[in-house]
Design a protein around this motif. Structure first.
Motif, PDB file in Angstrom:
ATOM      1  N   GLU A 171      55.093 107.309 105.648  1.00  0.00           N
ATOM      2  CA  GLU A 171      55.003 107.692 104.230  1.00  0.00           C
ATOM      3  C   GLU A 171      53.558 107.968 103.827  1.00  0.00           C
ATOM      4  O   GLU A 171      53.278 108.956 103.157  1.00  0.00           O
ATOM      5  CB  GLU A 171      55.591 106.590 103.351  1.00  0.00           C
TER       6      GLU A 171
ATOM      7  N   ALA B 212      55.622 102.700 104.239  1.00  0.00           N
ATOM      8  CA  ALA B 212      55.711 102.667 105.697  1.00  0.00           C
ATOM      9  C   ALA B 212      54.608 103.563 106.263  1.00  0.00           C
ATOM     10  O   ALA B 212      53.957 104.313 105.524  1.00  0.00           O
ATOM     11  CB  ALA B 212      57.079 103.158 106.150  1.00  0.00           C
TER      12      ALA B 212
ATOM     13  N   GLU C 132      59.556 113.808 104.644  1.00  0.00           N
ATOM     14  CA  GLU C 132      59.528 113.179 105.960  1.00  0.00           C
ATOM     15  C   GLU C 132      58.355 113.734 106.764  1.00  0.00           C
ATOM     16  O   GLU C 132      58.050 114.921 106.707  1.00  0.00           O
ATOM     17  CB  GLU C 132      60.840 113.425 106.710  1.00  0.00           C
TER      18      GLU C 132
ATOM     19  N   HIS D 188      60.757 107.791 107.768  1.00  0.00           N
ATOM     20  CA  HIS D 188      61.262 107.153 106.553  1.00  0.00           C
ATOM     21  C   HIS D 188      62.263 108.054 105.844  1.00  0.00           C
ATOM     22  O   HIS D 188      62.381 109.232 106.147  1.00  0.00           O
ATOM     23  CB  HIS D 188      60.088 106.848 105.619  1.00  0.00           C
TER      24      HIS D 188
ATOM     25  N   ARG E 106      60.520 102.220  96.170  1.00  0.00           N
ATOM     26  CA  ARG E 106      59.248 101.744  96.702  1.00  0.00           C
ATOM     27  C   ARG E 106      58.677 100.709  95.751  1.00  0.00           C
ATOM     28  O   ARG E 106      58.534 100.959  94.559  1.00  0.00           O
ATOM     29  CB  ARG E 106      58.300 102.912  96.889  1.00  0.00           C
TER      30      ARG E 106
END
Length: 151
Positions: free
Chosen positions: A32, A29, A65, A74, A80
């Motif tokens: 991330e 994301a 985070e 996230h 992942r």
């Protein structure tokens, strides 16, 4: 100029005998990748696993985070997806199922384009006496370096 980030799994070389390595992309994301670029990630406790659709996932990878990431932030520990070629995935799946090998993340880095990549290794677990042997080798190398330095 893009700053490259290298995050290593130091326990992997101690706990496992690395047979083969692959470089995989990671589906991330937006927050991330920002945390990874700040160097706030940890892969020492993570491992890789196939799901029912023969897709490879990195599990237990910690990415902190993002500090400025409001409600769209996230989860710090989540699965992942890893991106590899289909031929490589099939080969890894066969070796994991048949030989009982494991897939361990070795290094998390960003390439020259700024994309996050994960270097994974096909590994075989070491026994305790193998670990002791590797510790002995490290000690002797360190002692030899000290002796060489003194001369």
């Amino acid at each position: 100029m893009v700053k490259t980030i290298n995050i290593f799994n130091k326990r992997a070389k101690f706990d496992y005998e690395i047979l083969d390595t692959y470089t995989a992309g990671i589906v991330l994301a937006g927050t991330e990748i920002k945390s990874i670029r700040l160097g706030k990630a940890n892969i020492t406790e993570s491992f890789c696993e196939f799901n029912s659709n023969a897709e490879l996932f990195a599990i237990n990878t910690y990415i902190e985070e993002y500090a400025f990431g409001n409600q769209f932030n996230h989860k710090s520990r989540s699965e992942r997806k890893l991106l590899l070629k289909r031929k490589e995935l099939k080969g890894l799946l066969k070796s994991v199922q048949a030989k009982g090998l494991t897939i361990v993340p070795l290094k998390l880095f960003t390439n020259e384009k700024g994309l996050a990549k994960l270097q994974i290794g096909l590994c075989k677990g070491k026994k305790t006496y193998d670990k002791r042997e590797s510790l002995k080798e490290q000690d002797t190398k360190r002692d030899l370096e000290r002796i060489k330095k003194s001369f």
